[in-house]
Design a protein around this motif. Structure first.
Motif, PDB file in Angstrom:
ATOM      1  N   LEU A  11       0.825  -1.205   0.000  1.00  0.00           N
ATOM      2  CA  LEU A  11       0.000   0.000   0.000  1.00  0.00           C
ATOM      3  C   LEU A  11       0.862   1.259   0.000  1.00  0.00           C
ATOM      4  CD1 LEU A  11      -2.825   1.237   0.135  1.00  0.00           C
ATOM      5  CD2 LEU A  11      -2.672   1.079   2.624  1.00  0.00           C
ATOM      6  N   LEU A  12       1.886   1.294   0.847  1.00  0.00           N
ATOM      7  CA  LEU A  12       2.776   2.454   0.876  1.00  0.00           C
ATOM      8  C   LEU A  12       3.534   2.617  -0.435  1.00  0.00           C
ATOM      9  CD1 LEU A  12       4.156   2.300   4.507  1.00  0.00           C
ATOM     10  CD2 LEU A  12       2.726   4.085   3.513  1.00  0.00           C
ATOM     11  N   THR A  13       3.955   1.505  -1.014  1.00  0.00           N
ATOM     12  CA  THR A  13       4.629   1.573  -2.307  1.00  0.00           C
ATOM     13  C   THR A  13       3.707   2.178  -3.354  1.00  0.00           C
ATOM     14  OG1 THR A  13       5.988  -0.356  -1.777  1.00  0.00           O
ATOM     15  CG2 THR A  13       5.803   0.228  -4.098  1.00  0.00           C
ATOM     16  N   ALA A  14       2.463   1.742  -3.378  1.00  0.00           N
ATOM     17  CA  ALA A  14       1.503   2.279  -4.346  1.00  0.00           C
ATOM     18  C   ALA A  14       1.274   3.767  -4.130  1.00  0.00           C
ATOM     19  CB  ALA A  14       0.180   1.514  -4.250  1.00  0.00           C
ATOM     20  N   VAL A  15       1.123   4.187  -2.876  1.00  0.00           N
ATOM     21  CA  VAL A  15       0.881   5.603  -2.574  1.00  0.00           C
ATOM     22  C   VAL A  15       2.049   6.464  -3.050  1.00  0.00           C
ATOM     23  CG1 VAL A  15       0.728   7.269  -0.669  1.00  0.00           C
ATOM     24  CG2 VAL A  15      -0.702   5.218  -0.668  1.00  0.00           C
ATOM     25  N   PHE A  16       3.273   6.055  -2.716  1.00  0.00           N
ATOM     26  CA  PHE A  16       4.421   6.864  -3.097  1.00  0.00           C
ATOM     27  C   PHE A  16       4.721   6.774  -4.587  1.00  0.00           C
ATOM     28  CE2 PHE A  16       5.109   6.902   1.480  1.00  0.00           C
ATOM     29  CZ  PHE A  16       5.436   8.239   1.676  1.00  0.00           C
ATOM     30  N   LEU A  17       4.442   5.631  -5.197  1.00  0.00           N
ATOM     31  CA  LEU A  17       4.632   5.511  -6.644  1.00  0.00           C
ATOM     32  C   LEU A  17       3.655   6.410  -7.396  1.00  0.00           C
ATOM     33  CD1 LEU A  17       6.336   4.045  -8.733  1.00  0.00           C
ATOM     34  CD2 LEU A  17       4.623   2.240  -8.755  1.00  0.00           C
ATOM     35  N   ALA A  61      12.958   6.759  -3.689  1.00  0.00           N
ATOM     36  CA  ALA A  61      13.810   5.877  -2.883  1.00  0.00           C
ATOM     37  C   ALA A  61      12.969   5.045  -1.916  1.00  0.00           C
ATOM     38  CB  ALA A  61      14.841   6.702  -2.119  1.00  0.00           C
ATOM     39  N   VAL A  62      11.918   5.643  -1.377  1.00  0.00           N
ATOM     40  CA  VAL A  62      11.017   4.900  -0.489  1.00  0.00           C
ATOM     41  C   VAL A  62      10.380   3.745  -1.259  1.00  0.00           C
ATOM     42  CG1 VAL A  62       8.811   5.028   0.743  1.00  0.00           C
ATOM     43  CG2 VAL A  62      10.563   6.751   1.147  1.00  0.00           C
ATOM     44  N   CYS A  63       9.916   4.023  -2.468  1.00  0.00           N
ATOM     45  CA  CYS A  63       9.330   2.959  -3.302  1.00  0.00           C
ATOM     46  C   CYS A  63      10.318   1.819  -3.514  1.00  0.00           C
ATOM     47  CB  CYS A  63       8.896   3.508  -4.661  1.00  0.00           C
ATOM     48  SG  CYS A  63       7.490   4.600  -4.587  1.00  0.00           S
ATOM     49  N   LEU A  64      11.527   2.180  -3.879  1.00  0.00           N
ATOM     50  CA  LEU A  64      12.555   1.172  -4.135  1.00  0.00           C
ATOM     51  C   LEU A  64      12.852   0.363  -2.879  1.00  0.00           C
ATOM     52  CD1 LEU A  64      14.612  -0.078  -6.068  1.00  0.00           C
ATOM     53  CD2 LEU A  64      16.211   1.708  -5.355  1.00  0.00           C
ATOM     54  N   ALA A  65      13.017   1.051  -1.750  1.00  0.00           N
ATOM     55  CA  ALA A  65      13.338   0.340  -0.509  1.00  0.00           C
ATOM     56  C   ALA A  65      12.213  -0.605  -0.094  1.00  0.00           C
ATOM     57  CB  ALA A  65      13.614   1.344   0.607  1.00  0.00           C
ATOM     58  N   LEU A  66      10.981  -0.201  -0.344  1.00  0.00           N
ATOM     59  CA  LEU A  66       9.856  -1.033   0.077  1.00  0.00           C
ATOM     60  C   LEU A  66       9.667  -2.276  -0.781  1.00  0.00           C
ATOM     61  CD1 LEU A  66       7.217   1.684   1.007  1.00  0.00           C
ATOM     62  CD2 LEU A  66       8.458   0.181   2.568  1.00  0.00           C
ATOM     63  N   TYR A  70      15.090  -7.400   0.846  1.00  0.00           N
ATOM     64  CA  TYR A  70      16.082  -7.338   1.907  1.00  0.00           C
ATOM     65  C   TYR A  70      15.452  -6.634   3.121  1.00  0.00           C
ATOM     66  CZ  TYR A  70      20.721  -6.407   3.920  1.00  0.00           C
ATOM     67  OH  TYR A  70      21.808  -6.360   4.743  1.00  0.00           O
ATOM     68  N   ALA A  71      15.344  -7.304   4.261  1.00  0.00           N
ATOM     69  CA  ALA A  71      14.616  -6.795   5.426  1.00  0.00           C
ATOM     70  C   ALA A  71      15.106  -5.431   5.917  1.00  0.00           C
ATOM     71  CB  ALA A  71      14.648  -7.812   6.560  1.00  0.00           C
ATOM     72  N   PRO A  72      16.427  -5.185   6.012  1.00  0.00           N
ATOM     73  CA  PRO A  72      16.858  -3.854   6.464  1.00  0.00           C
ATOM     74  C   PRO A  72      16.438  -2.737   5.497  1.00  0.00           C
ATOM     75  CG  PRO A  72      18.621  -5.405   6.806  1.00  0.00           C
ATOM     76  CD  PRO A  72      17.569  -6.121   6.006  1.00  0.00           C
ATOM     77  N   ALA A  73      16.406  -3.027   4.209  1.00  0.00           N
ATOM     78  CA  ALA A  73      15.962  -2.022   3.235  1.00  0.00           C
ATOM     79  C   ALA A  73      14.476  -1.751   3.418  1.00  0.00           C
ATOM     80  CB  ALA A  73      16.244  -2.488   1.817  1.00  0.00           C
ATOM     81  N   ALA A  74      13.698  -2.786   3.648  1.00  0.00           N
ATOM     82  CA  ALA A  74      12.260  -2.609   3.874  1.00  0.00           C
ATOM     83  C   ALA A  74      12.007  -1.800   5.135  1.00  0.00           C
ATOM     84  CB  ALA A  74      11.576  -3.964   3.967  1.00  0.00           C
ATOM     85  N   LEU A  75      12.770  -2.071   6.185  1.00  0.00           N
ATOM     86  CA  LEU A  75      12.620  -1.309   7.423  1.00  0.00           C
ATOM     87  C   LEU A  75      12.980   0.154   7.188  1.00  0.00           C
ATOM     88  CD1 LEU A  75      12.029  -1.144  10.419  1.00  0.00           C
ATOM     89  CD2 LEU A  75      14.411  -1.797  10.850  1.00  0.00           C
ATOM     90  N   ALA A  76      14.066   0.394   6.465  1.00  0.00           N
ATOM     91  CA  ALA A  76      14.453   1.777   6.149  1.00  0.00           C
ATOM     92  C   ALA A  76      13.367   2.458   5.326  1.00  0.00           C
ATOM     93  CB  ALA A  76      15.780   1.787   5.395  1.00  0.00           C
ATOM     94  N   GLY A  77      12.770   1.744   4.397  1.00  0.00           N
ATOM     95  CA  GLY A  77      11.680   2.300   3.595  1.00  0.00           C
ATOM     96  C   GLY A  77      10.468   2.636   4.439  1.00  0.00           C
ATOM     97  N   LEU A  78      10.127   1.758   5.373  1.00  0.00           N
ATOM     98  CA  LEU A  78       8.990   2.020   6.253  1.00  0.00           C
ATOM     99  C   LEU A  78       9.246   3.222   7.157  1.00  0.00           C
ATOM    100  CD1 LEU A  78       8.044  -1.636   7.238  1.00  0.00           C
ATOM    101  CD2 LEU A  78       6.686  -0.064   5.850  1.00  0.00           C
ATOM    102  N   LEU A  79      10.460   3.326   7.675  1.00  0.00           N
ATOM    103  CA  LEU A  79      10.799   4.470   8.522  1.00  0.00           C
ATOM    104  C   LEU A  79      10.807   5.769   7.722  1.00  0.00           C
ATOM    105  CD1 LEU A  79      13.606   2.889  10.735  1.00  0.00           C
ATOM    106  CD2 LEU A  79      11.251   3.447  11.399  1.00  0.00           C
ATOM    107  N   ALA A  80      11.353   5.720   6.511  1.00  0.00           N
ATOM    108  CA  ALA A  80      11.374   6.914   5.658  1.00  0.00           C
ATOM    109  C   ALA A  80       9.959   7.319   5.257  1.00  0.00           C
ATOM    110  CB  ALA A  80      12.232   6.665   4.422  1.00  0.00           C
ATOM    111  N   ALA A  81       9.118   6.354   4.947  1.00  0.00           N
ATOM    112  CA  ALA A  81       7.725   6.651   4.600  1.00  0.00           C
ATOM    113  C   ALA A  81       7.014   7.289   5.789  1.00  0.00           C
ATOM    114  CB  ALA A  81       7.003   5.382   4.168  1.00  0.00           C
ATOM    115  N   THR A  82       7.240   6.772   6.975  1.00  0.00           N
ATOM    116  CA  THR A  82       6.631   7.335   8.175  1.00  0.00           C
ATOM    117  C   THR A  82       7.093   8.766   8.396  1.00  0.00           C
ATOM    118  OG1 THR A  82       6.522   5.138   9.183  1.00  0.00           O
ATOM    119  CG2 THR A  82       6.368   7.028  10.672  1.00  0.00           C
TER     120      THR A  82
END
Length: 98
Positions: A11-17, A61-66, A70-82
């Motif tokens: 959902l976050l990927t779709a919103v930011f994309l 970058a948030v879209c890409l990370a999400l 790779y779990a640390p990239a997903a976590l970074a994406g979630l934190l950046a999105a927040t």
């Protein structure tokens, strides 16, 4: 990872994309976005285009990370999105309160 986490990431990927596509998807869209930042008076006039470019880059970058498996990239994406959504909420609240 459970289904809920995948759903939130999707959902976050779709919103930011959609946000990135709306800003760069057609001629003049980026300029219109940059111009829309001026009345908010959050960014000095000279830096508006740079801030607009940075926002588009971070949203991408948030879209890409999400979407990375790779779990640390997903976590970074979630934190950046927040963080981005919190900043957007503060700016909108500040603008509306004027």
């Amino acid at each position: 990872m459970n289904y809920f986490a995948h759903g939130v990431r999707g959902l976050l990927t779709a919103v930011f994309l959609i946000a990135v596509a709306g800003k760069v998807g057609r001629a003049g869209a980026f300029s219109a976005f940059a111009d829309s930042l001026r009345p908010l008076a959050v960014v000095p006039g000279a830096a508006v285009r740079a801030v607009a470019s940075a926002m588009v880059a971070v949203e991408g970058a948030v879209c890409l990370a999400l979407i990375l498996p790779y779990a640390p990239a997903a976590l970074a994406g979630l934190l950046a999105a927040t963080a981005l959504l919190a900043v957007f909420a503060v700016v909108v609240a500040r603008s509306v309160s004027r």
